[in-house]
Design a protein around this motif. Structure first.
Motif, PDB file in Angstrom:
ATOM      1  N   UNK A  92     -75.939 -11.745   3.981  1.00 35.19           N
ATOM      2  CA  UNK A  92     -75.751 -11.083   2.679  1.00 35.19           C
ATOM      3  C   UNK A  92     -75.518  -9.588   2.879  1.00 35.19           C
ATOM      4  N   UNK A  93     -76.144  -9.011   3.905  1.00 34.02           N
ATOM      5  CA  UNK A  93     -75.910  -7.598   4.216  1.00 34.02           C
ATOM      6  C   UNK A  93     -74.487  -7.392   4.729  1.00 34.02           C
ATOM      7  N   UNK A  94     -74.048  -8.268   5.613  1.00 32.87           N
ATOM      8  CA  UNK A  94     -72.694  -8.161   6.162  1.00 32.87           C
ATOM      9  C   UNK A  94     -71.656  -8.312   5.042  1.00 32.87           C
ATOM     10  N   UNK A  95     -71.925  -9.224   4.135  1.00 32.44           N
ATOM     11  CA  UNK A  95     -71.034  -9.424   2.983  1.00 32.44           C
ATOM     12  C   UNK A  95     -70.926  -8.128   2.173  1.00 32.44           C
ATOM     13  N   UNK A  96     -72.058  -7.506   1.984  1.00 34.32           N
ATOM     14  CA  UNK A  96     -72.122  -6.255   1.229  1.00 34.32           C
ATOM     15  C   UNK A  96     -71.330  -5.130   1.919  1.00 34.32           C
ATOM     16  N   UNK A  97     -71.426  -5.081   3.234  1.00 38.47           N
ATOM     17  CA  UNK A  97     -70.684  -4.070   3.997  1.00 38.47           C
ATOM     18  C   UNK A  97     -69.175  -4.306   3.870  1.00 38.47           C
ATOM     19  N   UNK A 153     -67.557  -5.852   1.446  1.00 39.57           N
ATOM     20  CA  UNK A 153     -67.112  -5.531   0.081  1.00 39.57           C
ATOM     21  C   UNK A 153     -66.932  -4.019  -0.068  1.00 39.57           C
ATOM     22  N   UNK A 154     -67.820  -3.251   0.542  1.00 37.49           N
ATOM     23  CA  UNK A 154     -67.700  -1.791   0.461  1.00 37.49           C
ATOM     24  C   UNK A 154     -66.432  -1.308   1.161  1.00 37.49           C
ATOM     25  N   UNK A 167     -64.484 -10.411   3.500  1.00 37.27           N
ATOM     26  CA  UNK A 167     -65.412 -10.796   2.433  1.00 37.27           C
ATOM     27  C   UNK A 167     -65.471 -12.316   2.322  1.00 37.27           C
TER      28      UNK A 167
END
Lengths: 115, 115, 115, 115
Positions: free
Chosen positions: B30-35, B37-38, B70
């Motif tokens: 979930x953290x990697x996904x967030x990175x 998306x940024x 993503x």
């Protein structure tokens, strides 16, 4: 028509029926995508990694719908930009195969952390 | 096997071949996904909405690969949690149909902004 | 004791009184920070840039408290890592002065978009 | 003039000297803030919580500058919106004291996870 194209058509009709297309610039959709990912992340923020791998049914049902929201906005953004997500993913995996040869980076967390 | 399941199998093999599965807890994914998306959002941050809808070819090629990243992490996370993204999206769209009846929210940006 | 150090002491006491320090690893705090930023971003996602600069009082009051949450988690994370935010910001501004000389990048949005 | 107001004046002058003020709508600044938080988060994504609490000097120096970037955009956004971050944080902490009475939520991770 494949499953993703069908979802994208449905999402387009959903927006059109509400006159919401005016809000769906790629800039705005990238923001909405970012908000949905944070709602997903929020479920995991205080869990240990171990706990995150063993969610109870109630939490998993919520996480499932948050993941759906992320998917929905990603599909919508891809549709607006004319991006075929499945082909793009295949292209990216091919690039990653070259960038991270299995025999060179195997078990190397330092390499991984630069990933 | 459909296109998403096939991608998920490929991504699983990619991680296994590199012994990276140990890093792929749902929390970390979930953290990697967030990175990722940024990194997508970053392309749009200083553009107007209008500009974001008319990217030049060079920018679009970069955005396409960020969208792929993503998608890749979303597929990986869904795989780890046993979530079928297409079915989850259909369920979420059905919920949204009930929550935002077209005849009630049409063109109402205030309703939309609470969306 | 300056205003930031005083806030950090208060936040430390708040967590200790609730036995929440166990959850406050830098990894987890960075996730919480990310969630709070998304709650701030959410207020702006469907607004035009112009609208975002002229919030009504009700919206501004909400945005103010979301900004406070971001600040709180940033202070907490900095405290845990022993980072002096004011000094770090001065150092970063000095680096940016070198990287973006005013006479070279003035009004150049392309340079800016690579910022 | 206190440390934060001084930083905000410096950041305002930095933007003005480069004619970058035109890009600094609250909407855009919230996006930039989100991007910087992700660059901070990225350092922690594959670390264990334990590792995240014991960064080596090289990593810590990078994290420190990423935290500075988050702080810089938060200060800039607050300046644009007329928000006094220190007062807002005090107000938010007071609200949290009421919402999470220490004797009721002590050591209760379930309550915490709803925080």
């Amino acid at each position: 028509m494949d499953a993703l194209a069908q979802l994208q058509r449905q999402l387009g009709e959903f927006a059109a029926a509400r006159d919401w297309d005016q809000f769906h610039s790629p800039k705005n959709l990238s923001m909405a995508l970012s908000v949905e990912v944070a709602e997903l992340l929020e479920h995991f923020q205080w869990l240990t990694e171990e706990q995150s791998a063993h969610l109870d049914a109630e939490r998993l049902a919520k996480v499932r719908l948050e993941a759906a929201d992320v998917f929905i906005y990603l599909l919508r953004l891809a549709d607006k930009l004319g991006i075929d997500l499945v082909r793009a993913a295949h292209d990216k995996i091919a690039l990653n195969e070259q960038k991270y040869p299995a025999d060179r980076v195997r078990g190397d967390s330092r390499k991984y952390s630069d990933y």
